[in-house]
Scaffold this active site. Structure first.
Site, short mmCIF file in Angstrom:
data_model
loop_
_atom_site.label_atom_id
_atom_site.label_comp_id
_atom_site.label_asym_id
_atom_site.label_seq_id
_atom_site.Cartn_x
_atom_site.Cartn_y
_atom_site.Cartn_z
N GLU A 191 36.61 -40.70 -2.98
CA GLU A 191 35.38 -39.92 -3.17
C GLU A 191 35.51 -38.50 -2.64
OE1 GLU A 191 32.40 -40.54 0.48
OE2 GLU A 191 32.66 -42.36 -0.73
N GLU A 217 25.91 -52.40 -19.75
CA GLU A 217 24.82 -53.26 -20.22
C GLU A 217 24.08 -52.68 -21.42
OE1 GLU A 217 22.45 -54.05 -16.74
OE2 GLU A 217 23.73 -55.74 -16.16
#
Length: 298
Positions: free
Chosen positions: A110, A79
């Site tokens: 992870e 963004e």
């Protein structure tokens, strides 16, 4: 047990709630996310100032995380270009499990410490870069591997975690603890822990862009007008910053490819686009300095 994993004592009969009460429980708990970020405000401010120094030298923002945390990092990174014209290549998201994990969970990714380190090295992280390390637990192996590799490369490391004294905040150069406590649904850190991370990232990156001259007053003046809605927004921003009428704003924006900074300087200084660009360049692309410098010249 980690605070984020501890079962809440407030909603032990959650599954028996009437729907309005169920919704209220989730909404009210989000207030704690705001309070957690507020408590970390001083550390976030330190991170902004430290990051700004490296960004002015050409550094990049590298976001690293897994699961919800990683996806929030990617969201913040993508963004920055439409909002502040921040180059895409200077906002990089590294997500455990790779790009596909943005849409489909990659189980076990992870837990790979070495992959976190490899991903950082593959991104050619260097001493000008700022690496944001995101982990609700604060101990995600992928993130800790990335942290060590980033430190080895000399990058500025910023750790975000939702538990006190977490490895990621303790080992990073600047740690930000967003202590949101237990969740309404026990252990579901996509809830207020995720909300706190989103608020912290919004706050960090927005404040950083203000420090880098991407905002004039409180106006978003370095945006990219990539669609009709954003073209209209450039007109409104130019009018607000200069007090000109719509026709004048559209005319000057058309001449400068809808670059609001250039339009503001041209209109405020009553000069052409080329002169406005030159003035901005001399002022480090900062609108206020460009205008204040012109007043000093007068």
């Amino acid at each position: 047990m980690l605070n984020t994993e501890t079962p809440s004592t407030l909603h032990t009969d959650l599954d028996l709630y009437e729907t309005p009460d169920l919704v209220s429980a989730f909404v009210e708990d989000q207030v704690n996310a705001v309070n957690a970020v507020r408590a970390a405000g001083a550390d976030i401010a330190r991170a902004v100032d430290a990051a700004a120094a490296r960004m002015r030298q050409g550094g990049r923002l590298i976001y690293v995380g897994a699961g919800t945390s990683g996806r929030l990092g990617v969201l913040d990174s993508v963004e920055l270009n439409p909002t502040f014209s921040w180059p895409n290549e200077r906002a990089v998201g590294l997500l455990a499990g790779g790009a596909s994990a943005m849409f489909v969970a990659v189980e076990g990714a992870e837990d790979d410490t070495q992959q976190g380190a490899r991903d950082v090295r593959a991104a050619s992280v260097n001493a000008l870069d700022v690496v944001l390390l995101l982990a609700a637990s604060g101990g995600t192996p992928y993130v800790l591997g990335a942290l060590q590799a980033a430190r080895d490369a000399g990058a500025l490391t910023l750790g975000f975690a939702n538990n006190p004294n977490a490895p990621v905040t303790q080992q990073a150069e600047i740690g930000m603890t967003l202590d949101t406590g237990s969740e309404v649904i026990s252990g579901s850190t996509r809830l207020k822990a995720g909300t706190a991370q989103k608020i912290a990232l919004n706050t960090f990156s927005s404040a950083l862009m203000v420090r880098l001259g991407k905002v004039y007053g409180n106006l978003m003046v370095d945006m990219k007008a990539t669609n009709a809605k954003l073209v209209r927004r450039t007109v409104a921003l130019t009018q607000r910053a200069t007090g000109c009428d719509e026709a004048s704003a559209r005319q000057i924006l058309q001449a400068c490819d809808h670059h609001v900074k250039v339009a503001i300087v041209a209109l405020r200084l009553d000069c052409d686009v080329a002169a406005a660009r030159s003035r901005l360049a001399a002022a480090g692309d900062n609108v206020r300095r460009a205008l204040d410098g012109a007043q000093g010249d007068a």
